[in-house]
Design a protein around this motif. Sequence first.
Motif, PDB file in Angstrom:
ATOM      1  N   GLN A   1       0.899  -1.279   0.267  1.00 12.42           N
ATOM      2  CA  GLN A   1       0.084  -0.058   0.075  1.00 12.42           C
ATOM      3  C   GLN A   1       0.868   1.222  -0.009  1.00 12.42           C
ATOM      4  O   GLN A   1       0.409   2.204  -0.564  1.00 12.42           O
ATOM      5  CB  GLN A   1      -0.991   0.141   1.217  1.00 12.42           C
ATOM      6  CG  GLN A   1      -2.043  -1.087   1.376  1.00 12.42           C
ATOM      7  CD  GLN A   1      -3.015  -0.933   2.298  1.00 12.42           C
ATOM      8  OE1 GLN A   1      -3.338   0.255   2.669  1.00 12.42           O
ATOM      9  NE2 GLN A   1      -3.505  -2.087   2.734  1.00 12.42           N
TER      10      GLN A   1
ATOM     11  N   GLU B   1      -2.317  -6.362   1.815  1.00 13.99           N
ATOM     12  CA  GLU B   1      -3.676  -7.365   2.689  1.00 13.99           C
ATOM     13  C   GLU B   1      -2.944  -7.666   3.755  1.00 13.99           C
ATOM     14  O   GLU B   1      -1.820  -8.005   3.904  1.00 13.99           O
ATOM     15  CB  GLU B   1      -4.185  -8.435   1.749  1.00 13.99           C
ATOM     16  CG  GLU B   1      -4.579  -8.014   0.339  1.00 13.99           C
ATOM     17  CD  GLU B   1      -4.989  -9.027  -0.622  1.00 13.99           C
ATOM     18  OE1 GLU B   1      -4.736 -10.224  -0.258  1.00 13.99           O
ATOM     19  OE2 GLU B   1      -5.534  -9.100  -1.590  1.00 13.99           O
ATOM     20  N   ALA B   2      -4.079  -7.898   4.776  1.00 18.73           N
ATOM     21  CA  ALA B   2      -3.617  -8.586   5.919  1.00 18.73           C
ATOM     22  C   ALA B   2      -3.823 -10.192   5.883  1.00 18.73           C
ATOM     23  O   ALA B   2      -4.448 -10.421   5.094  1.00 18.73           O
ATOM     24  CB  ALA B   2      -4.459  -7.902   6.988  1.00 18.73           C
TER      25      ALA B   2
ATOM     26  N   LYS C   1      -8.274   2.542   2.762  1.00 16.02           N
ATOM     27  CA  LYS C   1      -8.069   1.268   2.419  1.00 16.02           C
ATOM     28  C   LYS C   1      -7.116   0.510   3.544  1.00 16.02           C
ATOM     29  O   LYS C   1      -7.226  -0.650   4.182  1.00 16.02           O
ATOM     30  CB  LYS C   1      -7.367   1.198   1.107  1.00 16.02           C
ATOM     31  CG  LYS C   1      -6.992  -0.247   0.768  1.00 16.02           C
ATOM     32  CD  LYS C   1      -6.471  -0.541  -0.539  1.00 16.02           C
ATOM     33  CE  LYS C   1      -5.738  -1.867  -0.877  1.00 16.02           C
ATOM     34  NZ  LYS C   1      -5.047  -2.022  -2.140  1.00 16.02           N
TER      35      LYS C   1
ATOM     36  N   GLU D   1      -9.094   0.099   6.822  1.00 15.50           N
ATOM     37  CA  GLU D   1     -10.130  -0.919   6.864  1.00 15.50           C
ATOM     38  C   GLU D   1      -9.175  -2.298   6.910  1.00 15.50           C
ATOM     39  O   GLU D   1      -9.733  -3.222   7.600  1.00 15.50           O
ATOM     40  CB  GLU D   1     -10.979  -0.797   5.755  1.00 15.50           C
ATOM     41  CG  GLU D   1     -12.007   0.298   5.628  1.00 15.50           C
ATOM     42  CD  GLU D   1     -12.625   0.127   4.163  1.00 15.50           C
ATOM     43  OE1 GLU D   1     -12.285  -0.325   3.393  1.00 15.50           O
ATOM     44  OE2 GLU D   1     -13.820   0.941   4.168  1.00 15.50           O
ATOM     45  N   THR D   2      -8.054  -2.124   6.527  1.00 13.30           N
ATOM     46  CA  THR D   2      -7.256  -3.446   6.649  1.00 13.30           C
ATOM     47  C   THR D   2      -6.509  -3.429   7.925  1.00 13.30           C
ATOM     48  O   THR D   2      -6.504  -4.739   8.563  1.00 13.30           O
ATOM     49  CB  THR D   2      -5.961  -3.381   5.602  1.00 13.30           C
ATOM     50  OG1 THR D   2      -6.759  -3.162   4.405  1.00 13.30           O
ATOM     51  CG2 THR D   2      -5.358  -4.491   5.439  1.00 13.30           C
TER      52      THR D   2
END
Length: 730
Positions: A284, A306-307, A421, A424-425
């Motif tokens: 990111q 992404e997590a 973003k 939220e991750t």
Amino acid sequence: MDIIINSLYKTKEIFLRELISNASDALDKIRFLSIGDPAALGSQSDLELRIKSNRDKNTLTIMDNGVGMNKTDLVNNLGTVAKSGTANFIDALSEGQDLSLIGQFGVGFYSIYLVAEKVQVVSKKNGHDQYVWESTADGVFTVVKDPRGNTLGRGTEITLFLKEDAKEFAKPEVLEELVKRYSEFISFPIYLEKTVKEEIEVPVEEEDEDETTSTNVDGEEGEEEYEEVEVADDVKTKKETITKTIWERVNTNVAIWSRPASDITDAEYSKFYKAFTKEPTSPQTWIHFKAEGEMEFKSILYVPGEAAPDMYDTFYTKSAQLRLYVKKVLISDEFEELLPRYMNFIRGVVDSDDLPLNVSRETLQQHKLLRVMAKKLTRKVLEMLRRLSMKGRVDEEEEEEEEEEEEGEKKEIVDNEKYIKFWETFGKSIKLGVIEDMSNRAKLVKLLRFKSSLDGVEWTSLEGYLSRAKEWQKSIYYLAGESMEAVQKSPFLEKFKSKGLEVLFLVDSIDEYCIQQVPEFEGKKLQSISKEGLKFGDEDEKTVKSREKHYKEAFAPLVNFLKTLFTGKIKEVVISHRIESAPSVIVTGRYGHSANMERIVRTQAVNDPEKYQSLQAQKTMEINPRHPIVVELNKRLQEDGDDAEGVMDTAWLLYDTALLESGFTHDDVPNFTRRVLNALRSGLFLPNLDLVAEADIHLEEDDDDEDGEEIPAGTMPDLSSFAMPASDEL
């Protein structure tokens, strides 16, 4: 020697990292020496390392064309434990000594005895003969002049005769994996010998009877046959699989952190991230920096795209995935001290020349420099996240800064999609940071984001909230609940909507724990709209006090009645100024648990009811003096007292509905159900709820089923012709 070796190293595979690191040191030295003496490189100007193995002989060989060693170097450096050639080289640089006398090996060389029963070192230094050093780690070694002469040209070749339990290190695939793990960013190319299979086409040999005649005395027949094959238009071929040996470079990744950030493109940063993390998605954001001061190091830190699916399931057992390098050699990727626990989603590399090592390269000493590094890394992560949150509005703010100051107007702050973003991750990690990291709490609070009650505002920061706040507003309002649906329908929200006030929604289970650590922000206190102490600043105080005094006197009978009736369940009954359509609500003390927090505590203390009772918040019932039910209830109490019809059940239903609408769990469901059923009875004008008599069912008997089916006469076949004598039957 075995005791020393096994006490220094935890895993056998470390030996390859140590040998490659030593070879890299030797290559660095010859390159440095060539600056003053270009002839030092000779014909071997391409500096490199090569690794090959022989599974049949169970050997492993590592070769470099570095500075090499003479007989004295071999005796002094390989025959003395903990002799650090690298350290001596640095000392020689500062003292101006003859650099040609410095050897290449440190104590890491002895890690080879983890896997080898015998070691042979062949080395050649410029201006000296080639020598062979051999030892079996029993304290005895031999050094002889190589009878083969100069086979290396320059450099060192180390051959390990592997132990029985170390045969796996003769497999090329194992060696490749270790090189890529520990030494993929070494500056010099590392080549690994591999055997590959390849399909080639070869001519098909025709076997016929005439073939043998070509070798006889009559040679003309043979020549004619040969010419016919040559001039043939089509030659038949077949595919054959052959095995050949190749040298393949295995450290193709480049240590881009050693380059200036201005010279690296976004595509290169993304490619590097995917290479060392083996992740398919791009990061990111990232930050690339060089730390200076008390210690120097270079680092690139990434926020993953992404997590991990189990990130928060294993939160307290998982550390940040940072790789610590010393001079591009991997030391460890399991350091828990470099970043705090709540930053365990960060991926990256850290490379330092200043970190002290103990006798091996594997374990760092507990040193204050590690704490210094950790502090700087944490600060840089926060800086990276702050920049991400400011993207898209920093330039605009700077352009209009002077204009805003002149006009004295507040500019509404809106977040960019990239930071949303990230939030939220990984937003939960930032909340945990607010709870755990007191020293960086002020910076972390600015990174918090919350859902908002305003239409068109999905997420907002506390700064964004204040940019839209009313001039008279003295607090930042929030409401905690189980879900967005629950808080949006809460009776506490109605008054704020009518006044155009924004309310932050706290719907994550960790939100209230987090917000408890933030009593105020930029001079504004954070106030729960479901707790006591709520005040609005848009009304005249005298008018408010006069109205409160009037309502208090007018509704004194109802307040006193309810307070007595609900003794043990609520602390106090007061007139409310926060609700509009609801007849009543239940609020808690300003510093006590909210209804949402009480729900969370209840689930956590499910096996300890006594603990839950002790953690319950003290409740206050607020009644709406403008609601018709409250007005009528107060009127009946004034006229007929406690004996007034329906007063008792109505008062209890008032409590029940207030409890549920305020987000609490009812603790007396049977009585609550009974009161609701009584209310339904009254609404249907039923005299009571006695059950009616059970229906009397009469069943009719079915004669046809009992007697069976009747067969009409004349329908049966005549079986007399089939009758048999009795004797035959017997």
